[in-house]
Each structure stands twice: as C-alpha cells, then as structure tokens.
Enzyme design. Structure first.
Site, PDB file in Angstrom:
ATOM      1  N   LYS A  52       1.350  -0.672  -0.014  1.00 49.75           N
ATOM      2  CA  LYS A  52      -0.316   0.324   0.692  1.00 49.75           C
ATOM      3  C   LYS A  52       0.491   1.373  -0.329  1.00 49.75           C
ATOM      4  O   LYS A  52       1.946   1.336   0.464  1.00 49.75           O
ATOM      5  CB  LYS A  52      -0.781  -0.160   1.503  1.00 49.75           C
ATOM      6  N   SER A 127      -9.441   1.971   2.664  1.00 50.67           N
ATOM      7  CA  SER A 127      -9.214   2.972   1.686  1.00 50.67           C
ATOM      8  C   SER A 127      -7.961   1.865   1.200  1.00 50.67           C
ATOM      9  O   SER A 127      -7.131   2.264   0.395  1.00 50.67           O
ATOM     10  CB  SER A 127      -8.248   3.598   2.582  1.00 50.67           C
ATOM     11  N   SER A 151      -9.685  -0.512   6.718  1.00 52.68           N
ATOM     12  CA  SER A 151      -9.394  -0.229   5.226  1.00 52.68           C
ATOM     13  C   SER A 151      -8.572  -1.695   5.367  1.00 52.68           C
ATOM     14  O   SER A 151      -8.788  -1.850   3.948  1.00 52.68           O
ATOM     15  CB  SER A 151      -8.408   0.534   4.909  1.00 52.68           C
TER      16      SER A 151
HETATM   17  N1  GLN Z   1     -13.168   4.517   6.219  1.00 54.87           N
HETATM   18  C1  GLN Z   1     -12.571   5.049   7.426  1.00 54.87           C
HETATM   19  C2  GLN Z   1     -11.730   6.279   7.435  1.00 54.87           C
HETATM   20  O1  GLN Z   1     -12.447   6.722   6.428  1.00 54.87           O
HETATM   21  C3  GLN Z   1     -11.497   4.036   7.887  1.00 54.87           C
HETATM   22  C4  GLN Z   1     -10.072   3.938   6.901  1.00 54.87           C
HETATM   23  C5  GLN Z   1      -8.611   3.278   7.501  1.00 54.87           C
HETATM   24  O2  GLN Z   1      -8.881   1.953   7.921  1.00 54.87           O
HETATM   25  N2  GLN Z   1      -8.246   3.908   7.177  1.00 54.87           N
HETATM   26  O3  GLN Z   1     -11.677   6.802   8.075  1.00 54.87           O
END
Ligand code: GLN
Length: 446
Positions: A52, A127, A151
């Site tokens: 990532k 994400s 995410s």
């Molecule tokens: N979707 C969540 C957010 O927007 C989680 C993101 C994540 O786990 N990095 O914060």
C-alpha cells in the site's frame, strides 16, 4: 508472471500507482541464483508482493495517493518492508488507496479510481482498495494494507479475499505514514487464510523504532490452523445483525454460523451496548489525530511545494490548499475544531471516554467467549459514484469494523458468500494478541 498479469488487467482494475519492475527483476535474479543451493529459504521465498502506498519504501515513490506527496522518494524503508526483504519476497510495486487512508471506496485517491475486479462498475472498498483488488485480480498473491477503521477488512470483504487487522502493537508502524496513530495497524491481504498467517508471521514483532509495538511473543500462526473448532464459544452481537444490514449479508453470517456449529462450536447472541457511539467516537478521534499528524506536510519538508508564494505563511497555505484533496481537508478541519480550546472537553475528551466504554464492551464479552463473529460490512460493494457526494453515507459503511480499532483487538474478513455476484465477508474478532484463534476459526471455511 505478476507483471504479465498486471499488463493484462491493470488498465481496467487500476490497482497499482507505481511499479518497481527493474528492481524486482534484479531481486528475482538474485533469488534464482539461490535455488538449488543449500542456503536456507523461508516459506515466502520469491513471493511477489504489493505494498500500500502509505508504507514507505526506500527510493521507491510513496505518495499516500496524495498530490502533496506526488514525487516523494523516501530515504528509508518501513520496518515491515525490511521484514519482507528478510523473508526474500519480491516487491512488485505500490498500491492505490484513498488519500492518506481516508475513505472506503478508493474514490478519494488523488490519482486514479481502482475498480472492483468482480464487477468493474463497483468500488473495491477502501482505503486499501488497491491492495485488495490486486490480490483479487490475480496481479499479486500477497499485499500489505493498513487499517485504521476497517481499511483492510472492508476492501477484503468487497473483493472476496482474506484481510487481517492485527492487534494494535502486533506489527510495527515505523514507516507507515500516520493517519490516526492510536488506531493504525498494517496487516496482510491474501487469497487464503494460510498465506495470511505466513505473511503476518513475517511482519510481526517488537520494533525499537516504534514505541507502541508490543513486546509479546509472536506465536507460530500457521500451526494454529488445525481445523479444530470443537467447543469454541462464539459471540454474535445483536447490534451487528440489526438495522441497516442487508438481508443477504445477515443470511450469509447465519449460514456461516451453521457451518461452525456443525464443526462443534457453539454460539450465542450477545450485546455490545456502546456500538452506537462507535462511529462518532471514531470520526472525532481519528480526525483529531489526523489534524496533528498531517501538520508536517507544509511544503518545506516533503513532496509538493506550491510555486506561487511570496511569504512563508502563503507557502504553507497554498501548498496545503493545492496539495490536499477535499476529504483530507474535511478531516483536518473537524480534528482541529475538536482539539481547539473551549471545545476539547466537549468533543475530544468525551470521545476518549466513549472509546473506553466501547473497549470495555469487548472485554466483557471476551470474558466468556473466544471470538466474536458478524458481517464485515452491512452491504456488498457499492457502485462507483454512488456515495461519494455524501460523506455520512460513506462513513456508515464502516460501522461494523470501526469498534475493533477502537478496542485495539484483532479482526479478519474471510469470504462467506455472494450477493448478486459480489463477494460478502465474515468478520471474526479475537482477544488482544489472539490472532491464532481468529485464524483457526477463519480456516474452518476453507
Ligand atoms: N473508511 C474509514 C475512514 O475513512 C477507515 C479508513 C481506514 O481504516 N484507514 O476513516
């Protein structure tokens, strides 16, 4: 093979932001030379892996999918990347994500939208959408993601692959570009549970460079995959199967519980009464931490610098205005507000107290049960464009994964069925540092 597949499918899937082909071929050549010698080779020897793009890789562009880091070449490796080198894997390239890991669909990437390989009109989740899509599309068998509020698990669920968020502290965060430091964890995304356990094994452990990494023994996770779940006590929170959860999602969880029952496990309904506060608690705390963590991107130290500034203050303002996307700005504003004097007690401090209650809910359940089981997400993958204009609808998608980060416990998503041709994920949550039991239950589905 990975590059061949990427060439075939990545203009459609768009999972990769940067490829590292020349270096990867060099590494492969060096590893080839070891084959047939008696140099000891680990179980991940020669395995292609995608990383990532918020995990720093030395001299390999690391953007966090943000314009503000568009041309940023780190001068060191994250600890997990060093671990990968030791395990002799081959880094194929860097994977798309929502900008600074803020989002649930990859639509917040500053560069491109990744598509769900099961249906190109759908989002891959986020994400770590690029990490999950690359594995689902067969571009790489292994990838690393990060999980602050879901995410890793949510995109794994949307893409029909296996994704684990380890216990907070299990894996070093050194070299993970921080979003919300008290919640972030790096974890493995793979095609099956066994591969997942191997990869977690390789990246886990105490790291002197990360004071929040834990000094606990790293057990042999693969050995835990016995297939035996007899007598195991499973808790199913009623809040996780209630309102807002699709009927087909609910049914797939109930079917999975039947499988576990047939293998000798027992399950009961429980309550995590403070779940209803998880979403607001998460968005206050994560945005507060993000507003502090992202202060470092000022146009002076890293990446992008706005060319049109006369004073230093203008330089800061212009760089951040031009470099950050809308969602990142929204979180910085929310976080700055929650931390400002006069509001701190009402928002940030209150959220910290709610977090303690949410954590306690989990501790109470784990006094009597071995694991908690529920869906990973309330719905299967949604359509690209469907939720992007309404941040709140997007945030609600993470309602079942966020409490796990607030409590710091480990959670996995494993494929457990389909709805209209789209994969569904089963979430298995364990006690602190008990990834072994989580894996053991997940493995029962393979
Ligand atoms: N979707 C969540 C957010 O927007 C989680 C993101 C994540 O786990 N990095 O914060």
């Amino acid at each position: 093979e990975s590059y061949k597949r990427i060439q075939e499918v990545d203009d459609k899937v768009q999972a990769f932001l940067t490829l590292d082909e020349e270096r990867a071929r060099e590494t492969a050549k060096n590893l080839d030379a070891k084959i047939g010698t008696d140099v000891s080779k680990g179980l991940l020897f020669g395995m292609p892996i995608g990383v990532k793009d918020n995990i720093v890789t030395k001299e390999l562009r690391t953007t966090c999918a943000s314009k503000i880091l568009e041309n940023f070449d780190p001068i060191y490796n994250a600890t997990v990347v060093d671990h990968l080198h030791k395990a002799e894997t081959i880094t194929i390239g860097k994977l798309n994500m929502d900008e600074f890991a803020m989002g649930s669909s990859n639509e917040n990437s500053g560069f491109q939208k990744t598509h769900n390989p099961w249906n190109l009109e759908k989002v891959p989740g986020g994400s770590s959408g690029g990490s999950a899509a690359a594995v689902a599309a067969g571009e790489v068998p292994f990838s690393l993601g990060s999980d602050t509020g879901g995410s890793i698990r949510q995109p794994a669920s949307f893409c029909g692959v296996v994704g684990l968020k380890p216990t907070y502290g299990r894996v070093s965060r050194f070299g993970l570009v921080a979003f919300a430091s008290s919640l972030d964890q790096i974890g493995p995304i793979t095609r099956n549970v066994e591969d997942n356990a191997y990869l977690l094994q390789a990246i886990s452990g105490l790291d002197p460079m990360d004071s929040t990494s834990a000094n606990v023994e790293v057990p042999n996770f693969v050995q835990a995959l016995t297939g035996d779940v007899k007598g195991l006590k499973i808790a199913v929170p009623k809040e996780y199967l209630g309102e807002g959860v699709d009927e087909e999602v609910r049914q797939s969880v109930l079917d999975s519980l039947k499988v576990l029952e047939s293998l000798g496990a027992v399950w009961e309904e429980v309550s995590l009464p403070h779940s209803k506060y998880a979403l607001s608690t998460y968005y206050l705390l994560s945005s507060s931490e993000a507003s502090a963590n992202l202060a470092r991107f000022d146009g002076v130290r890293y990446g992008y610098r706005s060319p049109n500034s006369e004073t230093l203050m203008d330089l800061y303002k212009n760089t951040r205005a031009e470099g950050f996307g809308d969602e990142v700005k929204r979180r910085i504003m929310l976080g700055t507000f929650a931390l400002s004097s006069g509001y701190y007690d009402a928002y940030y401090k209150k959220a910290q107290k709610a977090r303690t209650l949410i954590k306690k809910d989990f501790e109470d359940v784990f006094e009597k049960y071995d694991v908690i089981v529920g869906p990973t997400t309330p719905t299967p993958a949604f359509t690209i464009g469907e939720k992007i204009s309404d941040p709140l609808t997007m945030y609600i998608n993470d309602i079942l994964t966020i409490p796990v980060n607030l409590a710091g416990v480990p959670g996995i998503s494993v494929p457990c069925g389909f709805s209209n041709g789209l994969p569904l994920g089963l979430q298995i949550i364990g006690k602190h540092f008990d990834e072994s039991t989580v894996y053991r239950v997940a493995h029962a589905f393979e």
